[in-house]
Scaffold this motif. Structure first.
Motif, PDB file in Angstrom:
ATOM      1  N   ALA A 141      -1.605   6.920  14.669  1.00 34.02           N
ATOM      2  CA  ALA A 141      -1.531   8.382  14.599  1.00 34.02           C
ATOM      3  C   ALA A 141      -1.179   8.994  15.952  1.00 34.02           C
ATOM      4  O   ALA A 141      -0.608  10.081  16.021  1.00 34.02           O
ATOM      5  N   VAL A 196      -7.377  13.544  16.989  1.00 30.94           N
ATOM      6  CA  VAL A 196      -8.434  14.365  16.409  1.00 30.94           C
ATOM      7  C   VAL A 196      -9.561  14.466  17.428  1.00 30.94           C
ATOM      8  O   VAL A 196     -10.172  13.471  17.786  1.00 30.94           O
ATOM      9  N   ARG A 251       9.718   4.401   8.321  1.00 28.60           N
ATOM     10  CA  ARG A 251      10.122   5.379   7.312  1.00 28.60           C
ATOM     11  C   ARG A 251      11.466   5.964   7.713  1.00 28.60           C
ATOM     12  O   ARG A 251      11.769   6.091   8.903  1.00 28.60           O
ATOM     13  N   GLU A 296       5.165  -0.444   5.804  1.00 25.20           N
ATOM     14  CA  GLU A 296       3.985   0.410   5.917  1.00 25.20           C
ATOM     15  C   GLU A 296       4.067   1.344   7.117  1.00 25.20           C
ATOM     16  O   GLU A 296       3.433   2.395   7.130  1.00 25.20           O
ATOM     17  N   ARG A 342      -0.795  12.774  17.297  1.00 19.07           N
ATOM     18  CA  ARG A 342      -1.869  13.761  17.285  1.00 19.07           C
ATOM     19  C   ARG A 342      -3.198  13.041  17.425  1.00 19.07           C
ATOM     20  O   ARG A 342      -3.365  11.919  16.952  1.00 19.07           O
ATOM     21  N   ALA A 365       0.815  -1.217   0.000  1.00 20.08           N
ATOM     22  CA  ALA A 365       0.000   0.000   0.000  1.00 20.08           C
ATOM     23  C   ALA A 365       0.847   1.265   0.000  1.00 20.08           C
ATOM     24  O   ALA A 365       0.417   2.303  -0.462  1.00 20.08           O
ATOM     25  N   VAL A 366       2.041   1.176   0.524  1.00 13.22           N
ATOM     26  CA  VAL A 366       2.891   2.370   0.550  1.00 13.22           C
ATOM     27  C   VAL A 366       3.833   2.358  -0.638  1.00 13.22           C
ATOM     28  O   VAL A 366       4.101   1.320  -1.232  1.00 13.22           O
ATOM     29  N   SER A 386     -12.229  16.648  17.149  1.00 17.53           N
ATOM     30  CA  SER A 386     -13.488  16.799  16.421  1.00 17.53           C
ATOM     31  C   SER A 386     -13.130  17.077  14.970  1.00 17.53           C
ATOM     32  O   SER A 386     -11.949  17.112  14.616  1.00 17.53           O
ATOM     33  N   ALA A 387     -14.142  17.303  14.157  1.00 17.85           N
ATOM     34  CA  ALA A 387     -13.864  17.544  12.739  1.00 17.85           C
ATOM     35  C   ALA A 387     -13.022  18.796  12.533  1.00 17.85           C
ATOM     36  O   ALA A 387     -12.352  18.934  11.522  1.00 17.85           O
ATOM     37  N   SER A 388     -13.031  19.700  13.499  1.00 20.94           N
ATOM     38  CA  SER A 388     -12.291  20.950  13.304  1.00 20.94           C
ATOM     39  C   SER A 388     -11.136  21.124  14.275  1.00 20.94           C
ATOM     40  O   SER A 388     -10.426  22.114  14.208  1.00 20.94           O
ATOM     41  N   ALA A 411     -13.187  13.864  10.138  1.00 15.00           N
ATOM     42  CA  ALA A 411     -11.831  14.000  10.695  1.00 15.00           C
ATOM     43  C   ALA A 411     -10.908  12.926  10.130  1.00 15.00           C
ATOM     44  O   ALA A 411      -9.753  13.200   9.773  1.00 15.00           O
ATOM     45  N   ILE A 427      -5.242   4.126   0.237  1.00 14.76           N
ATOM     46  CA  ILE A 427      -4.352   4.921  -0.608  1.00 14.76           C
ATOM     47  C   ILE A 427      -5.204   6.033  -1.216  1.00 14.76           C
ATOM     48  O   ILE A 427      -6.049   5.769  -2.073  1.00 14.76           O
TER      49      ILE A 427
END
Lengths: 452, 169
Positions: free
Chosen positions: A181, A234, A126, A123, A232, A70-71, A236-238, B50, B69
């Motif tokens: 994440a 998330v 890095r 994947e 990080r 996938a990467v 909320s959406a903002s 999000a 992807i």
């Protein structure tokens, strides 16, 4: 006046060819093969019963390997470079002409030439390295108080004629593992995650030509060697919350590969990002760093009984505690950016050795509290990506064992006619007050910076 | 003499500036919602806004444990304008700067660009894990693809978040 003419002509010359490139696709433009594949069909031909399957050859024409992981495992190169012209405005015998901080005479110069290489090993694994190519150490001297170095050598491929060698600076070299994440761990040499400027890093991204004094002075080291944990979440959406934690050798004369004390430097950063249609994008961050900076030397001793041992001589040693805060806000074309840093430097008993100031005066360094910060306000117009900006800075702190107070004001323009190319021109006025009196630094700096 | 020369140069610069008119980037308006599509074989039916942002900014590459992807459409297309505005809060003029800045800061590239909606559908159907977007009526999307709801909202709903934005900002 002559400098103004040079700057105008140079900016004009560099601005002129920019518009044709404006339509270039900004990110991985489709190739001719891709366009050819796409050309025959439009929306009217999308239907529930259309055949969607693509053969491996068709995917390959798009540069996609269906059997690959996938990467993208390819080794990728990119980087940035800049070229500029600068002139100092002031008396012919000004201190600044010898300082190396500004060119003594109007000069064109190649500034940075940085090359990145990175590769996705798996994947989640890095690696990245960044190398800066430089003409240094040729011509460098300590604020004009020491004769500049010469790197002249005799080229055996050219009848032994004189050539001047340069060197490389390793900016970053690390591997990172990112299983989630919320959790990425990075090991190697990395840029210290604090503030705005140090993370922006590359000249095409900076708005002005030069780093503010309070950032460049290194109250928090620009880069460290050690481990960095970051992630990080998330909210909320903002809204996004992020963190960085670092443990490293800290600062020191050879901190890239050796810590000259047992005290590991600790650092951290938290930030909060907000993005929505009403307020645009904003980020508020706070950073901290604590570490011991040691310059010492182990030397072998021959004991009276003919055995060997060693002893350590400490030339300089101090503890550095720094806190920083930053705020960035982008809404429409408006850009506001500010960061403030406070640093406490406390010498150890052994590390408070006699040092030479810039003016060659012997001093016993004292503990000092330094602080500084800057603010930039600019507005980016859609037309040619022109951004007029102003920057103001205030800093009070230690410069080579002398207390210095500084006011800086800069007015300029940052033009981004195409996304990978930036032109900058700025007038800078810096006024100093301190134990040693120096005249104000007035200079005009221009720069063309590009990413590749 | 110097003053005259300076005046000439500045006047020339002004004339050149006026002559160089930027081409207007036309962002077509669309009444269609922007559909987020993946292969039906991946089994997902919904994605949060999000998470969608994280996928397209390159910080997250999975959905329900399946690798993703992302693929973009070209800058200037109506669907791309919606995605960039809703996910990143950026206009079509600014999004190229955003990706170059990330490349310089972090060495991170933008998602690959596909030249058309039809190509986006074909790649999503043919490449395992591909996630793309198109502006189209959901009823015309072939059954081998799954149109995801966003934050639990179907594209046909009036409050679906991926809808058109003003043509120029």
């Amino acid at each position: 006046m002559r400098a103004c003419i040079y700057c105008s002509a140079w900016l004009l010359m560099l601005t002129a060819p920019s518009v044709e490139a404006q339509d270039a696709a900004p990110d991985s433009p489709p190739t001719a093969a891709e366009v050819a594949l796409a050309a025959p069909m439009g929306e009217s031909e999308i239907s529930p019963d259309m055949s969607l399957s693509m053969s491996p050859d068709e995917l390959a024409a798009l540069g996609i390997d269906a059997s690959a992981p996938a990467v993208d495992p390819a080794l990728r190169f990119n980087g940035f470079a800049d070229f500029g012209f600068g002139t100092f405005i002031g008396p012919k015998n000004s201190y600044w002409r010898a300082s190396g901080a500004v060119p003594g005479h109007s000069s064109f110069f190649v500034g940075n030439l940085n090359l990145y290489a990175y590769k996705q090993l798996t994947e989640t694994l890095r690696t990245m390295i960044e190398i800066r190519f430089t003409y240094l150490p040729n011509g460098s001297g300590a604020f004009g108080f020491e004769p500049p170095q010469s790197t002249e050598a005799f080229d055996y491929t050219d009848y032994g004629r004189v050539t001047r060698w340069g060197s490389i600076i390793m900016q970053r070299a690390y591997a990172e593992w990112a299983p989630h994440a919320l959790f990425t761990i990075r090991g190697g040499q990395f840029l210290t995650p604090y503030g705005v400027w140090n993370v922006d890093h590359g000249s095409p991204v900076f708005i002005p030509v030069r780093r503010p004094w309070s950032i460049g002075v290194g109250w928090i080291p620009e880069k460290q060697t050690g481990l960095e944990l970051f992630g990080r979440a998330v909210l909320s959406a903002s809204s996004t919350l992020g963190y960085h934690l670092t443990v490293s050798n800290g600062s020191g004369p050879i901190s890239e590969y050796s810590d000259l004390d047992e005290n590991k430097a600790l650092g951290g950063r938290v930030f909060w990002e907000l993005r929505n249609r009403g307020i645009g994008w904003a980020r508020l961050g706070a950073s901290g760093y604590y570490g011991r900076d040691t310059n010492s030397l182990y030397q072998v001793k021959l004991n009276p009984n003919n055995s060997f041992s060693s002893g350590e001589t400490i030339h300089s040693q101090f503890d550095s505690l720094t806190f920083a805060a930053d705020f960035t806000w982008d809404i429409g074309g408006l850009h506001v950016q500010t960061e403030w840093i406070v640093n406490q430097r406390a010498y150890t008993e052994k590390g408070r050795a006699v040092r030479q100031t810039l003016a060659n005066r012997p001093v016993i360094p004292s503990d000092i509290l330094s602080w500084g910060g800057y603010a930039i306000i600019g507005y980016r117009f859609s037309w040619l990506g022109i951004m007029p900006f102003v920057q103001g800075e205030r800093a009070i702190g230690d410069l080579e064992y002398q207390k210095l107070k500084l006011w800086e004001f800069q007015i300029g323009v940052n033009i981004r006619p195409v996304n990978m190319f930036v032109l900058k021109a700025a007038f800078e006025h810096v006024r100093f007050q301190g134990d040693t009196q120096v005249d104000p630094n007035n200079s005009i700096m221009t720069q063309a910076a590009w990413a590749f | 003499m110097t003053l005259r020369l300076t005046t000439c140069i500045l006047a020339l610069a002004l004339l050149c500036s006026l002559a160089i008119q930027p081409k207007q980037r036309v962002v077509a308006q669309t009444a269609e919602p922007v559909l987020v599509v993946i292969s039906a074989a991946l089994g997902a039916t919904d994605i949060s806004l999000a998470k969608l942002r994280q996928v397209f900014e390159g910080t997250v590459t999975e959905l329900n444990g399946k690798r993703l992807i992302p693929f973009n459409l070209m800058v200037g297309t109506s669907a791309r304008a919606v995605i960039d505005k809703v996910l990143f809060g950026l206009t079509q003029e600014r999004i190229p700067y955003y990706w170059i800045d990330r490349k310089v800061r972090e060495g991170i590239d933008a998602p690959r660009v596909l030249p058309s909606r039809e190509m986006a559908l074909r790649v999503a159907a043919s490449l395992k894990g591909a996630i793309a977007y198109v502006d189209a009526d959901p009823s015309i999307v072939p059954a081998t693809l799954r149109v995801l709801s966003v934050d639990g909202i179907r594209p046909t709903a009036p409050d679906y978040p991926l809808r058109s934005v003003p043509a120029r900002e």
